[in-house]
Every structure is written in structure tokens, then in C-alpha cells.
Design an enzyme around this catalytic site. Structure first.
Site, PDB file in Angstrom:
ATOM      1  N   LYS A   1      -2.600  -2.712   7.973  1.00 33.79           N
ATOM      2  CA  LYS A   1      -3.976  -2.092   8.562  1.00 33.79           C
ATOM      3  C   LYS A   1      -4.169  -3.279   9.349  1.00 33.79           C
ATOM      4  O   LYS A   1      -3.714  -4.614   9.714  1.00 33.79           O
ATOM      5  CB  LYS A   1      -5.130  -2.041   7.815  1.00 33.79           C
ATOM      6  CG  LYS A   1      -5.204  -1.313   6.133  1.00 33.79           C
ATOM      7  CD  LYS A   1      -6.768  -1.717   5.472  1.00 33.79           C
ATOM      8  CE  LYS A   1      -6.409  -0.631   4.397  1.00 33.79           C
ATOM      9  NZ  LYS A   1      -8.077  -0.655   3.414  1.00 33.79           N
TER      10      LYS A   1
ATOM     11  N   ARG B   1       0.951  -1.175  -0.180  1.00 31.39           N
ATOM     12  CA  ARG B   1      -0.138   0.050   0.060  1.00 31.39           C
ATOM     13  C   ARG B   1       0.936   1.140   0.282  1.00 31.39           C
ATOM     14  O   ARG B   1       1.824   1.139   0.740  1.00 31.39           O
ATOM     15  CB  ARG B   1      -0.846   0.140   1.222  1.00 31.39           C
ATOM     16  CG  ARG B   1      -2.116  -1.280   1.440  1.00 31.39           C
ATOM     17  CD  ARG B   1      -2.774  -1.407   2.508  1.00 31.39           C
ATOM     18  NE  ARG B   1      -3.586  -2.517   2.717  1.00 31.39           N
ATOM     19  CZ  ARG B   1      -3.115  -3.229   3.335  1.00 31.39           C
ATOM     20  NH1 ARG B   1      -2.193  -3.502   3.875  1.00 31.39           N
ATOM     21  NH2 ARG B   1      -4.081  -4.619   3.204  1.00 31.39           N
TER      22      ARG B   1
ATOM     23  N   HIS C   1      -2.740   2.606  -5.894  1.00 31.69           N
ATOM     24  CA  HIS C   1      -3.745   1.577  -5.605  1.00 31.69           C
ATOM     25  C   HIS C   1      -3.500   0.588  -6.825  1.00 31.69           C
ATOM     26  O   HIS C   1      -3.638  -1.071  -6.515  1.00 31.69           O
ATOM     27  CB  HIS C   1      -4.711   1.800  -5.262  1.00 31.69           C
ATOM     28  CG  HIS C   1      -5.189   0.760  -3.934  1.00 31.69           C
ATOM     29  ND1 HIS C   1      -4.421   0.738  -2.312  1.00 31.69           N
ATOM     30  CD2 HIS C   1      -6.396   0.156  -4.078  1.00 31.69           C
ATOM     31  CE1 HIS C   1      -5.131  -0.382  -2.144  1.00 31.69           C
ATOM     32  NE2 HIS C   1      -6.151  -0.619  -1.948  1.00 31.69           N
TER      33      HIS C   1
END
Length: 304
Positions: free
Chosen positions: A182, A159, A250
Site C-alpha cells: 500500500k 495481501r 485476508h
């Protein structure tokens, strides 16, 4: 005005999501924004302060009024579904602790929307992107920096936040990089020689001092590089190459996953490389069709 008791309950739930469920900071911020908006509407709707007692008595009609209000102010079906999900999660947690029936909230149906599938670039387009990124900046070190970041997105599936979170302690890049994604989930990601070389080239040219506790990628004034310069580079590149608006930083991560799958990679292995908690998310990122899934299944299943 939201009562102190309700404010405290909301804070406790957010901390629960952060500490026990590993929700990322951006997710917590979105949850808080959605819940405060919901509670503010209910206060206006009922004309009274929203305390713990008031919100335990919401009806189906109240929920419909909130959803109609949100759509009326232009909120998309996707965003409303996300907000409703946050409201339900909070109510599920709160009803367990306060002992009230939350059926009116939990039974509310989310609006339907068409899922926007990511559109990965094909291998040739991704390679052209890398070549063209290098031509965008006037300063050679900035060009080398942008190439290094973009190479990490496509070559390692990072990411953009993960690439920009790297520090001087991570260089020289090892063959396998430990990345925190995350929810604080850590994973090991193989680093291609091309990515290591791109970062090494950037370091040779970077005019700013490097130390273990300093960010690896720097802005022109020496501070930590934010995502916007990389997004702007991709905007310029896609215009030059005639790529669609979906060709974002992305999308390079999507492309990494899709190219691995097309080369015969296993979905579970790709899930680990991307740091997804759910295999269904990986399936979406890789734009897998039913035939490709069956092909992977037939090859991998012991009874095949």
C-alpha cells in the site's frame, strides 16, 4: 452542480494524497467517492451550486444534517467515520491554502462504532485450509495455482493484491522477495521453502506461457487472475471445514502475523514484514492482548 474551481481543488488534493502521502489507488477512489457524495449533499441541502466560497461557510448544523442523512440512508457508523475522515482531510488541506477557518468541519465528531478485530485461524486450522484448497478445482493446474496463492498469504503474510501482482520476473521465487504494498511502500519478505515449492509446482502445470512482463498467476483463459476465484475457494473450504465467515483470504495474513508473534516474534519485525506504516495496525492484526504486549516489552526493553 459542483463548480469548476471546487472540482479542480478536489483533483489537486487527490493528487497531493497520491503523490506526497503515497495513498493507494483504492484509497484515492474511496476519497473521491466520499467527497463527491458530501459535496452533492451540501448542494442539495443549500439549494445552490457548491463553489469554493460556499463550502468555506459550512456550519456545525450543516455537518450534523449530512451525518443524519448518511445514517438515514443506511450507511454504517464505520463507513460514515471513514467518509468524515476524508472530508476533514480535504478541508484541512483546503483551509491551509485558501486561508479560511474550518473549525465547524474539523470539530465534527465521528460516530462511535465497535472495531471489528480480525480473527486469525489457529495453526491447525490454517494447515487444514491448505490441504483442502487443493481439492477444490478439477484442473490440476488450477488446484496448484490456488494452493500457491494461499500459501503466499499464510506463509509470507502477503495481501492478496500483492500476491496477484507478482509477475514472471519474480520466479523462481527467491529466498527474500521484494514486495510493493500500500502507498507504494516496498519491503523485503522472507519466502518459506514451502511457498517456493508451491509456486514451482504451479509453474510446472500452468498451461499458459510465462514471461517477465506477464502476471504470474493466471485465470483459466490465461488473463491475470483476480481476487474473486481465491475468495470463492476460501468460501468453499470454510464451509467444508466448518470455519467461521471470517476465514477469508485476508484472515490468512492475520494468521501469519499472529503465529509469528505467538512464536516469540518481535512486533516491530512483524510490522516490517506486513508492510504496516503504523505499529498500532500490526497490534490489531495480531490480536495482541495487554499481557502479550507486556511480555514482549519485558523481554525487549533494555531496562527490563
Amino acid at each position: 452542480m459542483i463548480s469548476p474551481a471546487l472540482t479542480a481543488a478536489l483533483d489537486r488534493w487527490l493528487e497531493h494524497e497520491r503523490a506526497l502521502n503515497g495513498a493507494a489507488r483504492n484509497t484515492i477512489t474511496a476519497y473521491q467517492r466520499d467527497l463527491l457524495g458530501f459535496l452533492a449533499f451540501m448542494q442539495s441541502h443549500h439549494g445552490e451550486s457548491q463553489g469554493l466560497g460556499a463550502i468555506t461557510r459550512l456550519s456545525v448544523t450543516d455537518m450534523r444534517a449530512w451525518m443524519a442523512h448518511e445514517r438515514g440512508r443506511g450507511l454504517s457508523a464505520r463507513s460514515l467515520a471513514r467518509a468524515l475522515s476524508a472530508v476533514k482531510a480535504f478541508y484541512r488541506w483546503l483551509s491551509d491554502r485558501e486561508g479560511f477557518e474550518a473549525t465547524a468541519v474539523l470539530s465534527t465528531r465521528a460516530p462511535r462504532f465497535n472495531a471489528r478485530l480480525p480473527r486469525p485461524l489457529d495453526e491447525a486450522a490454517a494447515a487444514r485450509v491448505l490441504d483442502t484448497v487443493e481439492l477444490q478445482a478439477r484442473e490440476p493446474w488450477v488446484a496448484a495455482r490456488d494452493v500457491a496463492v494461499v500459501t503466499l498469504l499464510w506463509g509470507c503474510g502477503l495481501r492478496i493484491s500483492e500476491a496477484l501482482a507478482l509477475t514472471g520476473a519474480d520466479v523462481p521465487l527467491p529466498e527474500t522477495l521484494r514486495v510493493t504494498g500500500k502507498g507504494g511502500r516496498q519491503r523485503l519478505v522472507p519466502v518459506l521453502p514451502a511457498a517456493r515449492a508451491a509456486v514451482a509446482d504451479y509453474l510446472k502445470l500452468c498451461p499458459h506461457p510465462m514471461a517477465p512482463d506477464l502476471p504470474l498467476f493466471r485465470g483459466v483463459r490465461g488473463g491475470a487472475l483476480g481476487p474473486r476465484p481465491i475468495q470463492k475457494v476460501m468460501e468453499a473450504v470454510r464451509l467444508q471445514l466448518g470455519l467461521p465467515a471470517t476465514a477469508t483470504p485476508h484472515a490468512l495474513r492475520h494468521s501469519f502475523a499472529t503465529h509469528l508473534l505467538n512464536a516469540g516474534g518481535d512486533l516491530r519485525a512483524i510490522q516490517e514484514l506486513l508492510g504496516h506504516a503504523s505499529l498500532s495496525t500490526t497490534q490489531t492484526y495480531t490480536a495482541v492482548d495487554a499481557a502479550r504486549l507486556m511480555e514482549v516489552y519485558d523481554r525487549a526493553h533494555p531496562r527490563a
